[in-house]
Design an enzyme around this catalytic site. Sequence first.
Site, mmCIF file in Angstrom:
data_model
loop_
_atom_site.group_PDB
_atom_site.id
_atom_site.type_symbol
_atom_site.label_atom_id
_atom_site.label_comp_id
_atom_site.label_asym_id
_atom_site.label_seq_id
_atom_site.Cartn_x
_atom_site.Cartn_y
_atom_site.Cartn_z
ATOM 1 N N LYS B 97 -7.741 29.537 -68.346
ATOM 2 C CA LYS B 97 -7.449 30.884 -68.868
ATOM 3 C C LYS B 97 -8.783 31.517 -69.234
ATOM 4 O O LYS B 97 -9.499 31.028 -70.104
ATOM 5 C CB LYS B 97 -6.546 30.803 -70.098
ATOM 6 N N GLY B 158 -3.216 36.835 -82.604
ATOM 7 C CA GLY B 158 -2.875 36.372 -83.942
ATOM 8 C C GLY B 158 -2.278 37.429 -84.858
ATOM 9 O O GLY B 158 -2.050 37.175 -86.035
#
Lengths: 66, 259
Positions: B97, B158
């Site tokens: 990723k 987040g």
Amino acid sequence: MILTLNGKQESIDRPLSLDALVAAKELCPDKIVVEHNFSIVSKEDWPKIMLKDQDMIEIVSFVGGG
Amino acid sequence: MEDLLALGGRSIKSRLLIGTGKFPSYPLMQKALEVAQPGIVTVALRRVDLGSQADNILEYVPKSCILMSNTSGARNADEAVRIARLAKAGGQGNWIKIEVIQDNKYLLPDNLETLKAVEILAKEGFIVLPYMSPDLSMAKRMVDAGAAAVMPLGSPIGSNRGVKTRELVEILAREIKAPVIVDAGLGSPSDACECMEMGCAAVLVNTAIAIARDPVTMARAFKEAVSAGRAAYLAGLASAGSGASASSPLTGFLRDETR
């Protein structure tokens, strides 16, 4: 000789191979990846690398991440 | 026929990807992963702490999951490429990723540097999944450069704020031929469900599971939400209307229609 290990300078007073360094740091060879002067070195080749003054070594492993 | 996610030459059973950061402990993370059975699990690569004997996270990831390292910490393409090569040397396969971030406040990705890293790593045989801002032109370029999927953000990493980029992600889901996997910011199972309903191929969740009071149950909730959203997408969602449309027949009422 002075090595830079994971960004920190370290003074070594004896000839040292890469695998001896890993052993001295008590690291498990199967869990880490080692880069010597920006080249990845496979575990089999660690004994062949004799460390020199000003060498840069990075030792990394997997941690949690997203 | 089983609904599998075709990605990187594999047929993946679960459309939920889970990140391994921020869990209270590795054993708890392991339980959450066993319950959710994610298709792919992400990890990061960091300098070892030479002062302590850290546990090996890989021992807590079920063997059935594809392991994918991220390139977090990279500020440009070269750093991402360096981290990707180190991760591959770690012997966990060639899934990567790509995450290139220069913005430390919002952690938003640098699409241009990310594209450069995709070009290099795809040529080297990596299965490359770029984390990116949801821009259609860039997403097309990522796929042309060899990305196996694109991973647009829902909202900042987040933040648990959900799919704030919905309009743009929807366009990607419609227009991009490769799988679109929403990454970052999904705070609740309903956020994940929303992504799947709009036709995204999968979602990646980390914080929302890891910092839940009960990560194992939250992992299950996300798994079920992803399944529900995917089923709804495949079933064909009814279109929304501005007026009302009765569900019950408009005839045969128990009243006198002559008055």
